[in-house]
Scaffold this active site. Sequence first.
Site, short mmCIF file in Angstrom:
data_model
loop_
_atom_site.label_atom_id
_atom_site.label_comp_id
_atom_site.label_asym_id
_atom_site.label_seq_id
_atom_site.Cartn_x
_atom_site.Cartn_y
_atom_site.Cartn_z
N ASP A 67 -56.37 -17.16 16.84
CA ASP A 67 -56.58 -18.47 17.43
C ASP A 67 -57.44 -19.35 16.54
O ASP A 67 -58.03 -18.90 15.55
CB ASP A 67 -57.22 -18.34 18.82
CG ASP A 67 -58.31 -17.27 18.88
OD1 ASP A 67 -59.03 -17.10 17.88
OD2 ASP A 67 -58.45 -16.63 19.92
N ASN A 136 -64.08 -12.55 30.88
CA ASN A 136 -63.14 -12.86 31.96
C ASN A 136 -61.77 -12.24 31.72
O ASN A 136 -60.80 -12.58 32.39
CB ASN A 136 -63.02 -14.37 32.16
CG ASN A 136 -62.42 -15.08 30.95
OD1 ASN A 136 -62.08 -14.45 29.95
ND2 ASN A 136 -62.30 -16.40 31.04
N HIS A 138 -59.97 -12.39 28.87
CA HIS A 138 -59.05 -13.05 27.95
C HIS A 138 -58.89 -12.25 26.66
O HIS A 138 -59.80 -11.56 26.21
CB HIS A 138 -59.46 -14.50 27.65
CG HIS A 138 -60.68 -14.68 26.81
ND1 HIS A 138 -61.81 -15.34 27.25
CD2 HIS A 138 -60.94 -14.33 25.52
CE1 HIS A 138 -62.70 -15.38 26.28
NE2 HIS A 138 -62.20 -14.76 25.23
#
Length: 268
Positions: A67, A136, A138
């Site tokens: 990313d 969380n 991800h």
Amino acid sequence: MRTLVFPDRAGAVAAAASAVVAQLRQQPESVLGLATGGTMEALYEALIGAYRRGEVSFCGARSFNLDEYIGLSPEHPQSYAHYMQRRFFQHVDFPADATYLPDGASSEPEAAAGAYEADILRLGPIDLQLLGLGRNGHIGFNEPSSSLASRTRATRLTPSTLTANSRFFARGESQPSHAITMGIATILSAREILLLATGAEKAEAVAQLVEGPVSAFWPCTALQMHRDVTVILDEPAARDLRMVDHYRRDDGIGQADPVSIGVAQTGA
């Protein structure tokens, strides 16, 4: 899914580094999927050490990063392009034209995401995908509610991820709220996946990843559907696992040759 639990962070990082070294020894022209973040810093330090000792070379490999922030140039100190150069690429022998990251500076992020996906399809598949794990759940920047069939795309970051990553930005510095990320389906297209998670703050996400139901609310659980995933943990990250004794390495396996650690199997 193989789940390996090590007594401490150093042992977990050493095992993950050994797996990467083993991959490149077996297949010098591997395509590697790379990650960023605090967990990866120690792993890249270990790989730099292995390179300097002559144990591994990256000269025949290619890499694709997961990313990149939208709106940051590759030269920006908080871009992942800059992170990779500072933390890893400039210290090893990757060819300059063999390391790929999404173009977060593009004025057309969706087009840049599509071009990146096309590059992965053209030059891949990824042989070994490295992953960290968000609190969380991800993976990459696939936040809760991401489609499990998603491909590389532009996406908005959740408040919890922005808070977790704010430590990397100086007070008053603009923090991007969007990123280009490999999608979950893109990640699952890798031949092999290696996830490294350390620290008690990752324990809830780890428990969902390994033992929870597959759910878009915990994107990491999609890894349960991949045929070749290794999850490497330290004891704090593994503390919420109900079957932790089953995953925990015994003394005999723990004394294995460091390079073989990456391919040793325990758990289901």
